[in-house]
Design a protein around this motif. Structure first.
Motif, PDB file in Angstrom:
ATOM      1  N   VAL A 148       0.840  -1.198   0.000  1.00 59.70           N
ATOM      2  CA  VAL A 148       0.000   0.000   0.000  1.00 59.70           C
ATOM      3  C   VAL A 148       0.881   1.256   0.000  1.00 59.70           C
ATOM      4  N   THR A 149       1.908   1.228   0.828  1.00 59.52           N
ATOM      5  CA  THR A 149       2.814   2.376   0.894  1.00 59.52           C
ATOM      6  C   THR A 149       3.510   2.601  -0.445  1.00 59.52           C
ATOM      7  N   ALA A 150       3.939   1.520  -1.078  1.00 57.68           N
ATOM      8  CA  ALA A 150       4.618   1.632  -2.376  1.00 57.68           C
ATOM      9  C   ALA A 150       3.686   2.212  -3.430  1.00 57.68           C
ATOM     10  N   TYR A 151       2.459   1.701  -3.502  1.00 56.58           N
ATOM     11  CA  TYR A 151       1.513   2.170  -4.520  1.00 56.58           C
ATOM     12  C   TYR A 151       1.104   3.618  -4.270  1.00 56.58           C
ATOM     13  N   ALA A 152       0.918   3.974  -2.986  1.00 61.00           N
ATOM     14  CA  ALA A 152       0.533   5.343  -2.654  1.00 61.00           C
ATOM     15  C   ALA A 152       1.661   6.322  -2.983  1.00 61.00           C
ATOM     16  N   THR A 153       2.894   5.933  -2.690  1.00 61.55           N
ATOM     17  CA  THR A 153       4.032   6.795  -3.003  1.00 61.55           C
ATOM     18  C   THR A 153       4.185   6.964  -4.510  1.00 61.55           C
ATOM     19  N   LEU A 154       3.966   5.878  -5.242  1.00 61.49           N
ATOM     20  CA  LEU A 154       4.024   5.942  -6.702  1.00 61.49           C
ATOM     21  C   LEU A 154       2.967   6.908  -7.237  1.00 61.49           C
ATOM     22  N   LEU A 155       1.747   6.828  -6.709  1.00 63.09           N
ATOM     23  CA  LEU A 155       0.678   7.721  -7.147  1.00 63.09           C
ATOM     24  C   LEU A 155       0.990   9.169  -6.783  1.00 63.09           C
ATOM     25  N   ALA A 156       1.501   9.373  -5.570  1.00 61.53           N
ATOM     26  CA  ALA A 156       1.844  10.738  -5.135  1.00 61.53           C
ATOM     27  C   ALA A 156       2.870  11.360  -6.077  1.00 61.53           C
ATOM     28  N   ARG A 157       3.843  10.578  -6.469  1.00 62.54           N
ATOM     29  CA  ARG A 157       4.868  11.072  -7.396  1.00 62.54           C
ATOM     30  C   ARG A 157       4.262  11.352  -8.764  1.00 62.54           C
ATOM     31  N   HIS A 158       3.363  10.462  -9.215  1.00 66.18           N
ATOM     32  CA  HIS A 158       2.783  10.566 -10.553  1.00 66.18           C
ATOM     33  C   HIS A 158       1.894  11.804 -10.692  1.00 66.18           C
ATOM     34  N   ILE A 159       1.195  12.178  -9.629  1.00 65.51           N
ATOM     35  CA  ILE A 159       0.296  13.336  -9.720  1.00 65.51           C
ATOM     36  C   ILE A 159       1.016  14.644  -9.363  1.00 65.51           C
ATOM     37  N   GLY A 160       2.337  14.570  -9.133  1.00 65.72           N
ATOM     38  CA  GLY A 160       3.130  15.779  -8.975  1.00 65.72           C
ATOM     39  C   GLY A 160       3.250  16.329  -7.573  1.00 65.72           C
ATOM     40  N   LEU A 161       3.009  15.503  -6.554  1.00 59.63           N
ATOM     41  CA  LEU A 161       3.209  15.990  -5.190  1.00 59.63           C
ATOM     42  C   LEU A 161       4.702  16.153  -4.923  1.00 59.63           C
ATOM     43  N   ASP A 162       5.047  17.105  -4.075  1.00 63.25           N
ATOM     44  CA  ASP A 162       6.468  17.378  -3.840  1.00 63.25           C
ATOM     45  C   ASP A 162       7.095  16.331  -2.926  1.00 63.25           C
ATOM     46  N   SER A 163       8.408  16.436  -2.756  1.00 65.28           N
ATOM     47  CA  SER A 163       9.146  15.417  -2.011  1.00 65.28           C
ATOM     48  C   SER A 163       8.702  15.339  -0.556  1.00 65.28           C
ATOM     49  N   LYS A 164       8.355  16.475   0.020  1.00 64.99           N
ATOM     50  CA  LYS A 164       7.870  16.459   1.403  1.00 64.99           C
ATOM     51  C   LYS A 164       6.567  15.679   1.506  1.00 64.99           C
TER      52      LYS A 164
END
Length: 453
Positions: free
Chosen positions: A268-284
């Motif tokens: 879940v953490t991996a998929y959520a982080t992947l989605l966060a990166r894909h939609i342009g959320l910043d590193s924080k």
């Protein structure tokens, strides 16, 4: 002194006052110089003529010398005070930079700028050191990014000598090109009470800096500020590392209680982080999603094993107990201020876009952004995981369900983005997450100051 009226006749012929000729008197004069002008001291006295030096004339000469010395001393004092004010301004600028939370690199950049002004040129290096490496990371004023870069041989030599000596006081080390040459470089250690941070090295032709005690002391004061920034960074990094390790340990404890969901938390953490990166959320934000994902089910520690590990479908009253885990998790993590910013994810990852979720029935944009991200990843992994009462969906079936629930259960735009992921992207993300959890160096983790809510 001559019991007479004295005037000063300047070199341009002007006078300050009138010449008075007293009865029976004569006029005597002698040159006088000051810091700014030269002229004649003329004295009109009651003596008919003063053709030869007398004790009174010598007293006047002495007075003139004394005034001249006082003027020179005054100029020196003014210059010294101006220099002192400049030093204080430098230290105040550095102190101001430390008053707000900034990285060591940012503070060091300011320190390099100040030191370059002190030494009068930009040939200045700060070289970070490690236990066995005197040149681990190089900083230059004219370089945007620090790292490994070519440095002159004398610079490396100074760094090696500082590392070898392990000085715990401010020593000035000079490097000479030849035995009969002036010092070309000088170095000073940058250290905290327990750690050698590195070495400052600067070009120093003709020993102009190392031989000036005032400049040396000012540079040492600036370096102490840099050392404080380095120590703050080290402590914050250590605290961040400890927090991440605790979070990873919590996630392992959660997984150990539910044999049917092995790997669920990390997936879940991996998929959520992947989605966060894909939609342009910043590193924080990505870092907060990562920790929130690992902790999203922490509240399940309060769920009885008979319900959590029940092989069949849950009864309504049992499901009501399961639904308490977001609130319980929120209460647990609420006791840790350093994890305050992940708590919205923990509490709201079961909310639905249409308001039919739990625990608070939030609707649409009222659901925290990062909780919406995790909700999709959590549901997707639940659908693609085998349960005792149902088989796992295929990737294609699960993605179809994600699209179907866009705008009702999920944020429509996020759901559309997630549905674009292929099996390899999801598998790579999971592998990356597992490696990150196993690592002793959690690079890409959050800054603890970013986590505090």
């Amino acid at each position: 002194l001559l019991n007479a009226k004295c005037i000063v006749s300047m070199s341009d012929g002007s006078t300050n006052g009138e010449v008075c000729y007293l009865p029976g008197g004569g006029v005597t004069s002698m040159p006088m110089s000051t810091a700014g002008d030269s002229g004649l001291l003329a004295a009109a006295g009651g003596v008919a003529t003063l053709s030869a030096p007398t004790d009174q004339v010598r007293m006047v000469e002495h007075l003139i010398d004394h005034v001249t010395q006082l003027e020179g001393l005054q100029s020196e004092m003014i210059k010294a005070e101006m220099d002192r004010l400049g030093e204080l301004a430098t230290l105040m600028r550095i102190a101001d930079a430390l008053s707000c939370r900034r990285s060591f690199e940012e503070v060091l950049s300011d320190c390099l700028d100040e030191i370059s002004h002190i030494v009068g040129h930009e040939d200045v290096w700060v070289v970070e050191a490690q236990a066995d490496n005197p040149v681990a990371k190089v900083h230059r004023l004219d370089r945007e990014q620090a790292g490994t870069m070519p440095i002159p041989r004398p610079v490396r030599s100074v760094c090696q000598r500082v590392l070898a000596n392990r000085p715990h006081q401010c020593l000035v080390t000079s490097e000479r090109r030849a035995a009969d040459a002036e010092a070309d470089y000088f170095g000073m250690p940058i250290f905290t009470a327990k750690h050698l941070v590195g070495t400052l090295v600067a070009r120093d032709d003709n020993h102009r800096v190392a031989g000036d005690q005032n400049k040396v002391q000012l540079i040492q004061s600036v370096l102490r500020q840099a050392a404080m920034a380095a120590e703050n960074d080290r402590l914050i990094n250590a605290l961040t590392q400890m927090i991440v390790e605790v979070v990873v340990a919590f996630s392992m404890a959660i997984e150990s209680r539910d044999p049917y969901t092995g790997g669920h938390v990390q997936r879940v953490t991996a998929y959520a982080t992947l989605l966060a990166r894909h939609i342009g959320l910043d590193s924080k934000q990505q870092a907060i999603v990562r920790l929130g994902g690992l902790l999203h089910d922490i509240g399940k520690v309060a769920i009885p094993d008979g319900i959590l590990n029940k092989p069949g479908k849950l009864e309504p009253h049992e499901f009501a107990v399961i639904k308490t885990h977001p609130v319980v998790g929120h209460q647990i993590i609420g006791q840790i201020p350093q994890l305050g910013s992940v708590n919205d994810i923990i509490r709201h990852h079961h909310e639905r876009w249409d308001g039919k979720g739990y625990p608070d029935g939030l609707v649409g944009q009222d659901i925290p952004l990062l909780a919406r991200v995790l909700s999709i990843a959590d549901t997707f992994d639940a659908m693609t995981s085998t349960r005792a009462y149902r088989p796992a969906m295929t990737l294609k079936e699960a993605m179809k369900e994600i699209r179907k629930c866009a705008g009702t259960q999920f944020d429509a735009e996020m759901a559309a983005s997630f549905a674009l992921f292929d099996p390899k992207a999801l598998e790579d993300a999971y592998d990356e997450m597992r490696a990150w959890c196993r690592s002793s160096d959690h690079a890409g983790g959050p800054d603890v100051m970013d986590l505090i809510d």
